[in-house]
Scaffold this active site. Structure first.
Site, PDB file in Angstrom:
ATOM      1  N   TYR A  39     -10.807  17.561  19.382  1.00 59.04           N
ATOM      2  CA  TYR A  39      -9.746  17.108  19.279  1.00 59.04           C
ATOM      3  C   TYR A  39     -10.013  16.287  17.464  1.00 59.04           C
ATOM      4  CZ  TYR A  39      -8.695  18.303  23.197  1.00 59.04           C
ATOM      5  OH  TYR A  39      -8.628  19.619  24.984  1.00 59.04           O
ATOM      6  N   GLU A  71       1.161  -0.979  -0.175  1.00 55.08           N
ATOM      7  CA  GLU A  71      -0.002  -0.230  -0.041  1.00 55.08           C
ATOM      8  C   GLU A  71       0.686   1.071   0.046  1.00 55.08           C
ATOM      9  OE1 GLU A  71      -4.429  -1.695   1.971  1.00 55.08           O
ATOM     10  OE2 GLU A  71      -2.767  -1.189   3.671  1.00 55.08           O
TER      11      GLU A  71
HETATM   12 ZN    ZN Z   1      -5.228  -1.186   3.533  1.00 54.62          ZN
END
Ligand code: ZN
Length: 205
Positions: free
Chosen positions: A114, A73
């Site tokens: 936040y 990835e």
């Molecule tokens: Zn992934």
């Protein structure tokens, strides 16, 4: 921070994410920008059991130059790191609640300050792409120009931060925000107003 120290920090933060269930099996990957390239978690590695010396290193042209082969990835990280000069690190998880939302409409409303401080005004939902489909990178790159975080449909979140610690904190905050969004689905929660969101972004960047 030296490359050696960043490698050690990556091992420690990966283990921390894994031990607390933000990542299971070999899911999730993390990258860090260096002056001379990038560190990347290796393909099929478990975030809970990284080894500093085996973390992948890529040069500035994204060639693999050291350690184990990088995550498949890698392009998610490249899209963010190239689109956003302010990104020092990128965290991609398949964390449960954010991934659950990625199978719905992906909307994470501004519930807490936040979350807004970490993720910004919007977290775009990127349409589904088969893992490894090269068409996913330009889609992420386009969204990353305007957003610090995206949700990949039916897959999971990607978020960046100025440093490795910031990016990991942001990934945790995103997962908590997704959890709150799911807990409050069907209720009528009080959201931060657009003026309150503007004020947060003006004050905290
Ligand atoms: Zn992934």
């Amino acid at each position: 921070m030296s490359e050696e120290a960043l490698r050690e920090e990556l091992v420690a933060l990966g283990a921390s994410l894994f031990q607390r269930g933000f990542s299971v099996g070999s899911a999730g990957n993390i990258s860090v920008r260096l002056p001379d390239g990038y560190l990347m978690t290796p393909t099929n590695s478990c975030l809970g059991r990284l080894e500093a010396a085996r973390i992948s290193k890529l040069d500035l042209a994204w060639n693999h130059v050291g350690g184990d082969r990088p995550t498949k990835e890698v392009f998610l990280h490249r899209a963010f790191l190239e689109a956003r000069p302010d990104a020092g690190a990128v965290v991609h998880l398949h964390s449960t609640h954010a991934t659950a939302l990625s199978c719905l409409d992906g909307a994470i409303p501004p519930l807490t300050p936040y979350f807004v401080m970490r993720a910004g005004r919007e977290v775009p939902l990127i349409p589904y792409y088969r893992p490894g489909d090269a068409a996913m990178e330009p889609a992420i790159r386009e969204a990353a120009r305007r957003a610090k975080a995206v949700l990949l449909a039916n897959h999971g979140p990607v978020i960046c931060g100025p440093s490795l610690t910031d990016a990991v904190n942001a990934a945790e905050e995103l997962e908590e925000a997704a959890k709150l969004a799911l807990l409050l689905r069907g209720a009528n929660p009080r959201l931060l107003t657009p003026a309150q969101v503007d004020d947060l972004l003006r004050t905290f960047g």
